[in-house]
Design a protein around this motif. Structure first.
Motif, PDB file in Angstrom:
ATOM      1  N   GLN A 136       3.170  -1.617   9.219  1.00  6.49           N
ATOM      2  CA  GLN A 136       2.834  -2.366   7.988  1.00  6.49           C
ATOM      3  C   GLN A 136       1.703  -3.373   8.188  1.00  6.49           C
ATOM      4  O   GLN A 136       1.527  -4.272   7.384  1.00  6.49           O
ATOM      5  N   LYS A 137       0.957  -3.222   9.276  1.00  8.90           N
ATOM      6  CA  LYS A 137      -0.106  -4.179   9.545  1.00  8.90           C
ATOM      7  C   LYS A 137      -1.441  -3.443   9.667  1.00  8.90           C
ATOM      8  O   LYS A 137      -1.526  -2.421  10.326  1.00  8.90           O
ATOM      9  N   ASN A 195       0.508   2.203   5.005  1.00  7.98           N
ATOM     10  CA  ASN A 195       0.835   1.155   4.045  1.00  7.98           C
ATOM     11  C   ASN A 195       0.745  -0.223   4.695  1.00  7.98           C
ATOM     12  O   ASN A 195       1.313  -0.441   5.759  1.00  7.98           O
ATOM     13  N   ASP A 246      -0.446  -4.685   3.775  1.00 11.86           N
ATOM     14  CA  ASP A 246      -0.956  -5.702   2.859  1.00 11.86           C
ATOM     15  C   ASP A 246      -2.480  -5.743   3.022  1.00 11.86           C
ATOM     16  O   ASP A 246      -2.981  -6.088   4.091  1.00 11.86           O
ATOM     17  N   TYR A 247      -3.195  -5.395   1.957  1.00 14.93           N
ATOM     18  CA  TYR A 247      -4.648  -5.330   2.045  1.00 14.93           C
ATOM     19  C   TYR A 247      -5.319  -6.504   1.331  1.00 14.93           C
ATOM     20  O   TYR A 247      -6.535  -6.516   1.145  1.00 14.93           O
ATOM     21  N   SER A 248      -4.539  -7.489   0.883  1.00 15.98           N
ATOM     22  CA  SER A 248      -5.090  -8.541   0.019  1.00 15.98           C
ATOM     23  C   SER A 248      -6.264  -9.267   0.667  1.00 15.98           C
ATOM     24  O   SER A 248      -7.245  -9.589   0.011  1.00 15.98           O
ATOM     25  N   ASN A 294      -1.003   5.313   1.022  1.00 17.43           N
ATOM     26  CA  ASN A 294       0.174   4.630   1.573  1.00 17.43           C
ATOM     27  C   ASN A 294       1.341   5.570   1.845  1.00 17.43           C
ATOM     28  O   ASN A 294       2.390   5.134   2.301  1.00 17.43           O
TER      29      ASN A 294
END
Lengths: 308, 247
Positions: free
Chosen positions: A12-13, A39, A41-43, A58
């Motif tokens: 998840q990274k 998948n 966090d792409y923010s 994802n």
């Protein structure tokens, strides 16, 4: 010019070295698209100025995130760009040449400098030689040596996000049987600002652990090893610095009992400051070191550890 | 099971390569040449599989000048059964090497193709993956442990942070890491035997491929960055410098 940067997510990274690849992309064009396999966090990436669009796949998991399964799907996307860039880590080195093969394109490996959108510098002969190569391909495929580019950080407006799926990924060619990741008590080599590296002259795994790990922990750094030390079983394969191991460029590189074979130098010569300890005053490592101490590591290192 | 192994002729790893005075390329004409060390690992593994009875035939292939015959004799002495030399005076880039190998694979129909993960001259690390992509078969790169049976293989790959295990259906392409094995030394009797083994020569033109150059070497430079080392006498002085360097 349309530039695509491919990266992947694990546990998840997002892979941190994406930021270094984006700095390389910036040398080609002001904007690029980022394709993420897996998948995460792409923010943070979404807010970067250079990133125009994020394509997130994802449904790609650790088990399906392999070159064999993904390359033909990716080739269809790569065709729409003039340049595709990926980090020259074990993931990128596995994936991009397969895409190149499918599209019958050449690839430039381990790019250390973008001279122009069609001319690049890359090392050869274990980094002893730097080659400037011009590509005639309409689609340029580049793996990027991330230690040669700073992490990109310019903020901008939010990129658009497309969530996609590859289907179906399962096939009869390959199954994933898992991974064994080395979790050291020290920091990861690729991201370390300080690395303590030991050579074969440590003589045993016990002394390697006591002296090299010991010093690395005291200094808050990562552990590296020469190929000879890895082959002698003193350190895990993943610690190997050199032509065939990892290429690192920390702020400080402390070489303990390292002779300085060209294959090792290839992996560390871009370090900012190099400190070497060796009993042999003619050891080649001193030619690449800023500071040196000629002495027995079995005396020097315990002294260093006790003084820290 | 038939295995195809690749044998690239490269400058010996102990030779320090120099830039030509006009920067057009490296000066290697009179250098000692060797079999690419990673290809040695791939060949060694194929030979061990044959010794275990998993593999029945090993075919070695090299692409380049007539001098590659020497490289192929080395591969034959290691235990390969026969060899193919694709003769050309050109120094092809990886994508064209993959195109040539694809032709050889079409004729030879091996179940397993094994190469070194990179050649120590161009350090490109591309041919195995390109070939697997062209053939549309599974690939396991940077392999440090290999188990092969009738129709599949299990490979342990070296990846950042550790290792990964994959099971591949044959036919497949495997690229060898140095950790895969310790290649054997060749003894005189094996060298003598190798002289009797067949090397088939194919002119590259016979393959009917269009092998245009996709890139151009503009120039080469010395990549060395030697420093002026300042020596200190005591561990306390060294520690001060370590602390300074870390900041």
């Amino acid at each position: 010019m349309k530039v695509l940067v491919i990266t992947f997510a694990k546990e998840q990274k997002l892979n941190d070295n994406l930021l270094n690849v984006l700095s390389a992309a910036k040398r080609i064009n002001r904007h690029c698209d980022v394709l993420i396999l897996g998948n995460a966090d792409y923010s943070r990436v979404q807010e970067l100025k250079i990133v125009e669009k994020i394509m997130l796949f994802n449904n790609v998991t650790d088990a399906t995130n392999s070159a064999t399964l993904l390359a033909s799907n990716l080739a269809e996307i790569v065709k729409n760009y003039t340049h595709t860039l990926i980090a020259a880590d074990s993931y990128g080195k596995d994936l991009l040449p397969r895409i190149a093969g499918i599209l019958d394109l050449s690839q430039i490996s381990e790019v250390v400098e973008i001279v122009s959108p069609n001319t690049f510098k890359k090392p050869m002969y274990a980094g002893n030689i730097l080659a400037e190569v011009e590509s005639f391909e309409e689609i340029k495929l580049l793996t990027i040596r991330t230690t040669s580019f700073a992490a990109y950080s310019e903020a901008g407006s939010a990129a658009s996000v497309e969530v996609n799926e590859f289907s179906p990924l399962a096939n009869d060619k390959l199954s994933y049987l898992g991974e064994e990741l080395v979790h050291n008590d020290t920091i990861d080599l690729a991201h370390a600002e300080l690395i303590v590296t030991g050579g074969r002259s440590l003589g045993s795994k016990e002394d390697f652990d006591k002296l090299i790990h010991g010093l690395a922990i005291k200094l808050g750094g990562a552990v590296g090893a020469s190929r000879a030390a890895v082959e002698a079983g003193y350190a895990s394969n993943d610690c190997q610095v050199g032509q065939t191991g990892k290429v690192v460029a920390p702020k400080l590189y402390v070489a303990i009992g390292i002779s300085g074979a060209v294959q090792h130098i290839a992996g560390m010569k871009d370090s900012k400051t190099v400190v070497a300890v060796n009993l042999d005053p003619n050891a080649q490592i001193f030619e690449y070191a800023d500071y040196g101490l000629i002495g027995d590591l079995f005396d020097v290192v315990p002294e260093l550890i006790s003084k820290l | 099971m038939k295995v195809l192994v690749c044998a690239k002729r490269v400058v010996d790893p102990n030779v320090k390569v120099r830039v030509k005075s006009d920067f057009s390329n490296v000066e290697i004409e009179h250098s000692k040449m060797s079999l690419n060390p990673f290809d040695e690992n791939a060949i060694e593994e194929a030979v061990r599989l044959k010794e275990r009875g998993v593999v029945t035939e090993i075919v070695a292939v090299s692409i380049g000048s007539a001098k590659c015959e020497e490289t192929l004799r080395n591969a034959l002495a290691r235990g390969c059964d026969r060899a193919i030399l694709v003769e050309s005076s050109e120094n092809y880039e990886p994508i064209n090497i993959a195109n040539i190998l694809q032709k050889i694979v079409a004729t030879e129909q091996p179940q397993l193709i094994m190469l070194g993960k990179q050649a120590i001259d161009d350090d490109a690390n591309q041919v195995a993956q390109m070939l697997a992509g062209k053939l549309g078969i599974a690939q396991a790169t940077f392999v440090s442990q290999l188990e092969v049976n009738a129709d599949r293989l299990i490979a342990r790959r070296e990846i950042d942070g550790g290792t990964q295990k994959l099971e591949l259906t044959l036919p497949a392409v495997v690229s060898a890491d140095l950790y895969l094995n310790e290649p054997r030394f060749i003894k005189l009797p094996q060298l003598m035997q190798a002289k009797k083994k067949p090397i088939e020569k194919i002119a590259v033109a016979e393959l009917g491929l269009e092998l245009n150059a996709r890139t151009r070497l503009v120039k080469v430079m010395d990549g060395e960055v030697k420093k002026q080392c300042k020596f200190v006498d005591s561990s306390s002085d060294l520690l001060d410098l370590i602390k300074k360097g870390a900041m």
